[in-house]
Design a protein around this motif. Structure first.
Motif, short mmCIF file in Angstrom:
data_model
loop_
_atom_site.label_atom_id
_atom_site.label_comp_id
_atom_site.label_asym_id
_atom_site.label_seq_id
_atom_site.Cartn_x
_atom_site.Cartn_y
_atom_site.Cartn_z
N VAL A 274 -1.85 -4.98 -11.36
CA VAL A 274 -1.21 -5.52 -10.16
C VAL A 274 0.21 -5.00 -10.02
N VAL A 275 0.93 -4.89 -11.12
CA VAL A 275 2.31 -4.40 -11.09
C VAL A 275 2.34 -2.94 -10.61
N VAL A 276 1.41 -2.12 -11.10
CA VAL A 276 1.35 -0.72 -10.66
C VAL A 276 1.05 -0.64 -9.17
N THR A 277 0.11 -1.45 -8.71
CA THR A 277 -0.22 -1.47 -7.28
C THR A 277 0.98 -1.91 -6.45
N ALA A 278 1.68 -2.95 -6.93
CA ALA A 278 2.86 -3.44 -6.22
C ALA A 278 3.94 -2.37 -6.15
N ALA A 279 4.09 -1.58 -7.23
CA ALA A 279 5.09 -0.51 -7.23
C ALA A 279 4.78 0.54 -6.17
N LEU A 280 3.50 0.88 -6.01
CA LEU A 280 3.10 1.85 -4.99
C LEU A 280 3.42 1.33 -3.59
N TRP A 281 3.09 0.06 -3.35
CA TRP A 281 3.39 -0.53 -2.04
C TRP A 281 4.90 -0.60 -1.81
N LEU A 282 5.65 -0.91 -2.86
CA LEU A 282 7.10 -1.02 -2.72
C LEU A 282 7.72 0.32 -2.33
N VAL A 283 7.25 1.39 -2.96
CA VAL A 283 7.77 2.72 -2.61
C VAL A 283 7.45 3.05 -1.15
N SER A 284 6.25 2.73 -0.72
CA SER A 284 5.88 2.97 0.67
C SER A 284 6.76 2.17 1.63
N ALA A 285 7.08 0.94 1.24
CA ALA A 285 7.88 0.09 2.12
C ALA A 285 9.33 0.51 2.17
N ALA A 286 9.87 0.99 1.04
CA ALA A 286 11.31 1.26 0.95
C ALA A 286 11.68 2.72 1.16
N ALA A 287 10.70 3.61 1.22
CA ALA A 287 11.00 5.04 1.37
C ALA A 287 11.74 5.30 2.67
N PRO A 288 12.65 6.27 2.69
CA PRO A 288 13.42 6.55 3.90
C PRO A 288 12.55 7.13 5.02
N VAL A 289 13.02 6.92 6.23
CA VAL A 289 12.33 7.45 7.41
C VAL A 289 13.21 8.53 8.02
N ARG A 290 12.66 9.71 8.17
CA ARG A 290 13.44 10.79 8.79
C ARG A 290 13.64 10.49 10.26
N ARG A 291 14.85 10.72 10.74
CA ARG A 291 15.15 10.50 12.16
C ARG A 291 14.77 11.75 12.95
N ALA A 292 13.80 11.60 13.81
CA ALA A 292 13.36 12.72 14.62
C ALA A 292 14.24 12.85 15.87
N SER A 293 14.44 14.06 16.33
CA SER A 293 15.27 14.27 17.51
C SER A 293 14.50 13.95 18.79
N ALA A 294 13.18 13.93 18.70
CA ALA A 294 12.37 13.65 19.89
C ALA A 294 11.37 12.56 19.53
N LEU A 295 10.99 11.76 20.53
CA LEU A 295 10.00 10.74 20.32
C LEU A 295 8.62 11.38 20.23
N GLY A 296 7.69 10.59 19.70
CA GLY A 296 6.33 11.01 19.84
C GLY A 296 5.60 11.33 18.57
N SER A 297 5.08 10.30 17.89
CA SER A 297 4.05 10.54 16.91
C SER A 297 2.79 10.89 17.67
N ARG A 298 1.93 11.70 17.07
CA ARG A 298 0.73 12.10 17.79
C ARG A 298 -0.23 10.95 17.97
#
Length: 300
Positions: A274-298
């Motif tokens: 459970v701790v390993v699984t929680a660590a994976l989710w935590l990294v996904s939640a806290a990872a930085p988001v790159r700021r795109a210059s234009a809108l639009g995920s596909r």
């Protein structure tokens, strides 16, 4: 401060309009109030009446469409709409991961007399996300939401028929599906774009495959899903998919409650997993988001 001579009905209409975002009210408030009051000339009516239920419902719907906009709105509103629609799509994909295990479990139950088979309608309900994806791609948003909601019926029946904390605890387990279903209902309003067919089909096939992998790695399915989401999170960062990255962060956080229940109520030997699984989710939640210059995920 109200203007002199403003009626109570006008005040109530202006109060109702506050559900709309400020940028929209600045352009349209006076026009809308004028339209509301155009035929309301009776003094008694102006003093004691309230906005009708139909008008209130229309304003709430407009508030959703403008705050979760698809176009013709400030960047923040458009991006928020993209994030919410992505969460709705992620919820359908999550539902698809349960399809293969549900079918396999049904086959095992029918072939082994010692097992009591689950009701057929419970197994059929696992096909609801697949049908909902098809309806959404065809532009039938309302029916897609209805069918996606049907997938939650077995859980709802369980909650209503179980006494004690078991039913309440299951809310934490189902929180990812509940959150994403709410986002599906809110994000895909009548002005939202229809998701492109080919990418959604690829994502849907991948989700079914993830469910099959979870079945083959019985006992480590939660970690497999968390690892897949982390991989997609990295993909979103590399591609500059801001809306997808933020949606995945929220999606990852929604699993926190279920992990806490697993750690507290599960056997001691499973807590490391459970701790390993929680660590994976935590990294996904806290990872930085790159700021795109234009809108639009596909997607969506």
């Amino acid at each position: 401060m109200d203007k002199p001579g403003v009626s109570n009905l006008e005040r109530r209409y202006r109060l109702l309009l506050r559900v709309l975002p400020l940028w929209y009210r600045q352009d349209r408030e006076e026009e809308m109030v004028g339209l509301f009051l155009a035929d309301r000339t009776d003094e008694l009516d102006l003093e004691h009446s309230w906005p009708g239920w139909g008008e209130t419902g229309a304003m709430l719907g407009l508030a959703v469409r403008t705050r979760l906009a698809a176009a013709g709105a400030p960047v923040s509103a458009v991006r928020l709409g993209e994030v919410v629609r992505w969460l709705g799509v992620l919820g359908l994909l999550l539902g698809l991961t349960f399809l293969v295990p549900a079918v396999y479990g049904r086959i095992v139950q029918l072939s082994s007399p010692e097992f009591v088979p689950t009701p057929l309608w419970v197994t059929v309900s696992h096909f609801a996300p697949l049908v909902a994806v098809g309806l959404l791609l065809r532009g039938h948003r309302t029916w897609a939401k209805v069918v996606a909601g049907a997938a939650l019926v077995p859980w709802l029946v369980k909650v209503l028929t179980h006494d004690g904390p078991a039913g309440a605890m299951s809310v934490l387990w189902q929180l990812p599906l509940l959150v994403t279903f709410g986002c599906l209902c809110l994000g895909f309003h009548r002005e939202a774009p229809t998701p492109p067919v080919r990418p959604v089909l690829w994502w849907s096939g991948a989700a079914v495959l993830v469910g099959a992998v979870e079945l083959l790695t019985w006992g480590s399915g939660d970690a497999a899903l968390a690892a897949v989401v982390l991989g997609v999170r990295i993909y979103a960062y590399v591609r500059g998919e801001v809306a997808l990255g933020r949606a995945l962060s929220i999606f990852a956080l929604s699993f926190a409650g279920g992990l806490v229940v697993s750690y507290v109520d599960g056997p001691p030997e499973s807590r490391g997993f459970v701790v390993v699984t929680a660590a994976l989710w935590l990294v996904s939640a806290a990872a930085p988001v790159r700021r795109a210059s234009a809108l639009g995920s596909r997607l969506p």
